[in-house]
Design a protein around this motif. Structure first.
Motif, mmCIF file in Angstrom:
data_model
loop_
_atom_site.group_PDB
_atom_site.id
_atom_site.type_symbol
_atom_site.label_atom_id
_atom_site.label_comp_id
_atom_site.label_asym_id
_atom_site.label_seq_id
_atom_site.Cartn_x
_atom_site.Cartn_y
_atom_site.Cartn_z
ATOM 1 N N LYS A 49 0.835 -1.200 0.000
ATOM 2 C CA LYS A 49 0.000 0.000 0.000
ATOM 3 C C LYS A 49 0.876 1.259 0.000
ATOM 4 C CE LYS A 49 -2.403 0.688 3.734
ATOM 5 N NZ LYS A 49 -3.415 0.631 4.796
ATOM 6 N N GLY A 50 2.014 1.186 0.637
ATOM 7 C CA GLY A 50 2.945 2.305 0.670
ATOM 8 C C GLY A 50 2.592 3.326 1.707
ATOM 9 N N PHE A 133 9.549 7.950 1.564
ATOM 10 C CA PHE A 133 9.506 8.260 0.140
ATOM 11 C C PHE A 133 8.053 8.402 -0.310
ATOM 12 C CE2 PHE A 133 13.502 6.396 1.049
ATOM 13 C CZ PHE A 133 14.403 6.977 0.176
ATOM 14 N N PRO A 134 7.758 9.372 -1.160
ATOM 15 C CA PRO A 134 6.368 9.561 -1.603
ATOM 16 C C PRO A 134 5.895 8.392 -2.466
ATOM 17 C CG PRO A 134 7.847 10.958 -2.862
ATOM 18 C CD PRO A 134 8.684 10.311 -1.792
ATOM 19 N N LYS A 135 4.602 8.095 -2.365
ATOM 20 C CA LYS A 135 4.016 7.002 -3.151
ATOM 21 C C LYS A 135 4.056 7.291 -4.650
ATOM 22 C CE LYS A 135 0.334 6.164 0.032
ATOM 23 N NZ LYS A 135 -1.054 5.764 0.192
ATOM 24 N N ASN A 136 4.014 8.574 -5.020
ATOM 25 C CA ASN A 136 3.904 8.934 -6.435
ATOM 26 C C ASN A 136 5.249 9.019 -7.159
ATOM 27 O OD1 ASN A 136 5.026 11.302 -5.519
ATOM 28 N ND2 ASN A 136 3.242 12.582 -5.960
ATOM 29 N N TYR A 140 11.597 13.785 -3.850
ATOM 30 C CA TYR A 140 11.895 14.313 -2.527
ATOM 31 C C TYR A 140 11.763 13.188 -1.513
ATOM 32 C CZ TYR A 140 6.895 14.311 -1.412
ATOM 33 O OH TYR A 140 5.603 13.925 -1.177
ATOM 34 N N VAL A 141 12.338 13.401 -0.335
ATOM 35 C CA VAL A 141 12.251 12.444 0.760
ATOM 36 C C VAL A 141 11.966 13.242 2.021
ATOM 37 C CG1 VAL A 141 13.514 10.737 2.139
ATOM 38 C CG2 VAL A 141 13.920 10.886 -0.321
ATOM 39 N N ASP A 142 10.971 12.808 2.788
ATOM 40 C CA ASP A 142 10.722 13.422 4.083
ATOM 41 C C ASP A 142 11.595 12.716 5.111
ATOM 42 O OD1 ASP A 142 8.828 15.326 3.306
ATOM 43 O OD2 ASP A 142 7.201 13.868 3.416
#
Length: 153
Positions: A49-50, A133-136, A140-142
């Protein structure tokens, strides 16, 4: 709380049905280990699901990193040897910054910003650094880390 530019206070980070695996490897093998981790989940018949995230659990002075990788899944249970499963993952009281662009070049600066913010506010590091890491697939990385304040302070 005094925050450096680009650093934000976050109340909590949480995900349901999280699969994880902790391992050590040379930092240059990150992509291979990520692919092995993800395929171990999907090859077991489970649905990711991420988002993908990992914790860095050491200071890699010898270029070896101690990483725990995580993926939320759709299913409510999980059984694959070598992996862990938790119905819920949550961390409270965090600082966050976002790494944009050249991840390899700017990550160290981002760690420093979080650590200086902790120091300026007399806070203690409570967790490893979490990279989300964003699903899309955006570039960028939070970056998060948990904190606490000593009661005596």
């Amino acid at each position: 709380m005094k925050l450096l530019p680009g650093v934000f206070k976050v109340e909590k980070l949480g995900f349901q049905n999280v699969v994880s695996k902790r391992t050590k490897f040379h930092y240059s093998e990150m992509e291979k280990n990520y692919e092995d981790f993800a395929s171990g989940i999907t090859d077991g018949g489970y649905s990711i699901k991420g988002p993908y995230f990992y914790s860095l659990n050491n200071v890699p002075t010898d270029e070896m990193i101690d990483v725990e990788m995580f993926f939320p899944i759709i299913e409510n249970s999980f059984e694959v040897e070598g992996y862990q499963f938790a119905s819920y993952f949550e961390i409270n009281q965090l600082l966050k910054t976002t790494i944009v662009g050249d991840f390899d070049r700017t990550t160290e600066h981002s760690y420093a910003g979080l650590l200086v913010t902790l120091e300026e506010n007399k806070l203690n590091l409570a967790t490893p650094f979490y990279h989300i890491f964003p699903k899309n697939g955006s570039k960028y990385v939070d970056l998060y880390t948990g904190y606490y304040r000593n009661i005596s302070q």
